[in-house]
Write an enzyme that holds these catalytic residues in place. Structure first.
Site, PDB file in Angstrom:
ATOM      1  N   LYS A   1     104.020 -24.791 164.871  1.00  0.00           N
ATOM      2  CA  LYS A   1     103.731 -25.749 163.788  1.00  0.00           C
ATOM      3  C   LYS A   1     103.116 -26.424 163.840  1.00  0.00           C
ATOM      4  CE  LYS A   1     108.536 -25.146 163.159  1.00  0.00           C
ATOM      5  NZ  LYS A   1     109.553 -24.066 163.193  1.00  0.00           N
TER       6      LYS A   1
ATOM      7  N   TYR B   1     110.346 -59.374 157.633  1.00  0.00           N
ATOM      8  CA  TYR B   1     110.941 -59.465 155.867  1.00  0.00           C
ATOM      9  C   TYR B   1     112.479 -59.416 155.692  1.00  0.00           C
ATOM     10  CZ  TYR B   1     105.508 -58.180 154.580  1.00  0.00           C
ATOM     11  OH  TYR B   1     104.424 -57.710 153.998  1.00  0.00           O
TER      12      TYR B   1
HETATM   13  C1  LIG Z   1     110.991 -24.090 163.627  1.00  0.00           C
HETATM   14  C2  LIG Z   1     111.231 -23.192 164.463  1.00  0.00           C
HETATM   15  C3  LIG Z   1     111.034 -22.111 165.868  1.00  0.00           C
HETATM   16  C4  LIG Z   1     111.408 -23.333 166.761  1.00  0.00           C
HETATM   17  O1  LIG Z   1     112.799 -23.468 166.573  1.00  0.00           O
HETATM   18  P1  LIG Z   1     112.641 -24.847 167.722  1.00  0.00           P
HETATM   19  O2  LIG Z   1     113.627 -25.785 167.297  1.00  0.00           O
HETATM   20  O3  LIG Z   1     112.277 -26.232 167.426  1.00  0.00           O
HETATM   21  O4  LIG Z   1     113.131 -24.373 168.886  1.00  0.00           O
HETATM   22  C5  LIG Z   1     111.790 -21.171 165.803  1.00  0.00           C
HETATM   23  N1  LIG Z   1     111.964 -20.420 164.600  1.00  0.00           N
HETATM   24  C6  LIG Z   1     112.131 -20.398 163.324  1.00  0.00           C
HETATM   25  C7  LIG Z   1     111.130 -19.365 162.254  1.00  0.00           C
HETATM   26  C8  LIG Z   1     111.404 -21.861 163.082  1.00  0.00           C
HETATM   27  O5  LIG Z   1     110.952 -22.284 161.453  1.00  0.00           O
END
Ligand SMILES: *Cc1c(COP(=O)(O)O)cnc(C)c1O
Length: 380
Positions: A39, A271
């Site tokens: 994702k 800044y």
């Molecule tokens: C994002 C997510 C993962 C992956 O998690 P990591 O900590 O990056 O390994 C797995 N399951 C769900 C439901 C998630 O939202």
């Protein structure tokens, strides 16, 4: 002149390391199947490059969050199929963690995407499509075992148990839940969630279960069930904070020096004049800033590495620029065009995150669009 001279920051992403990390997690979780979470554009590293590398390593199951991500992933993965293999390999399975947006259920079928059903309303909408088509449609069912984020709460689960006709037309192929505190192995919620998940699974004999992401996978075999869903660890983030990181680093980021100047004792840098040199100093200005996802929180807290020398970031992070105190670095190394490493061997993603008061996940998903990106292929 190289193409990368046109940008201020140079990002190198090691696809061989991503593949090696997936294999390490696969071996660790075996006999559970090892999926991959890609994702958010593979946590900012580029789904179009990362997903095919994972598929080539043997990954058959992918998770994304949204419908658009799923459509893009399907196109990326089918472009990879050459047609040279016989029999042709089965198409990778793609799950949508956020489920099917209401009204767009049919689009999932068009692209071969499987929703994670997160509540009774999702179950009803998926069942309605199934009945219209006179088919049984595959889905994952997520249950909430204590995180209170997504998934069927216990009362909805009890309703399903009592009224199994609600699931007519839905073929549940995966029962899943998500751990809230897996990065803290001593947290009591890890066992409580596993127990709740195991209890819920008794109503679903023969259906595969999935509970663990990157950190959960390291809690032990009980948490791995039949499928694990790592994301961050694939990309080099340490899955168990506070202990040695077993993952190979994936990301290297350097910033190009634009100018070098000598300043007097007491001169202000950046800044707000938040930094003042305590003695005459040499300041190198490099061409990366918060618009590149180099977080402003790193002002006066971050550091870089120039020719093996640690150089503290002094002053605030600007939109396109950062300033380093390079006084201690031999002068022949300090010149316009020199590269200062921001993420790499001396300071990995987790170390940068700690300096910024955040987690490696946020450092990766913030990586900017202006960098010149180089992918080291899995074969090298
Ligand atoms: C994002 C997510 C993962 C992956 O998690 P990591 O900590 O990056 O390994 C797995 N399951 C769900 C439901 C998630 O939202």
């Amino acid at each position: 002149m190289a193409e990368s001279d046109r940008t201020g920051g140079i990002l190198t992403i090691d696809l061989g390391a991503v593949a090696a990390n997936w294999r390490l997690l696969r071996d660790r979780a075996a006999p559970a199947e090892c999926a991959a979470v890609v994702k958010a554009d593979a946590y900012g590293l580029g789904m179009a490059e990362v997903a095919p590398a994972l598929a080539a390593a043997g990954c058959r199951v992918f998770f994304v969050a949204t419908l658009d991500e799923g459509i893009r992933l399907r196109s990326v993965l089918s472009a990879r199929a050459t047609g040279a293999e016989f029999p042709p390999p089965a198409a990778p399975t793609i799950f949508l963690l956020n489920g099917a947006p209401r009204g767009y259920e049919a689009e999932l079928l068009q692209y071969g995407l499987i929703p994670v059903l997160n509540g009774l309303a999702d179950v009803a909408a998926w069942g309605l499509l199934a009945s219209m088509l006179g088919a049984t449609l595959p889905a994952a069912l997520q249950i909430d075992t204590g995180m209170s984020r997504l998934g069927l709460p216990p009362d909805e689960l009890a309703l399903l148990d009592g009224e199994p006709q609600r699931l007519e037309g839905t073929g549940v192929i995966l029962l899943m839940s998500h751990l809230a505190c897996a990065d803290d192995p001593a947290h009591e919620l890890n066992r409580r969630q596993l127990d709740a998940f195991s209890a819920a699974r008794r109503s679903w004999p023969g259906v595969a279960g999935s509970l663990a992401a990157s950190s959960g996978l390291f809690l032990g075999p009980d948490w791995c069930c039949e499928m694990v869903r790592p994301g961050a660890a694939l990309y080099g983030v340490g899955p168990v904070p506070g202990s040695e990181n077993p993952m190979r680093p994936v990301v290297r980021l350097t910033a190009r020096v634009l100018q070098v100047r000598q300043i007097d004792s007491g001169a202000a840098v950046g800044y707000g004049a938040t930094y003042r040199a305590g003695a005459p100093a040499v300041i190198a200005t490099a061409a990366v800033g918060y618009a590149d996802g180099y977080l402003r929180a790193l002002g006066n807290r971050g550091a870089g590495c120039l020719g093996g020398h640690r150089v503290p970031l002094v002053g605030r992070v600007s939109m396109d620029l950062i300033t380093f105190d390079v006084t201690e670095v031999p002068s022949e190394l300090v010149h316009p065009g020199a590269e200062i490493e921001l993420i790499g061997a001396a300071s990995d993603v987790d170390a940068v995150a700690t300096a910024a008061g955040t987690i490696g996940y946020e450092i990766l998903t913030s990586l900017g669009k202006r960098y010149s990106r180089t992918y080291l292929s899995a074969q090298t």
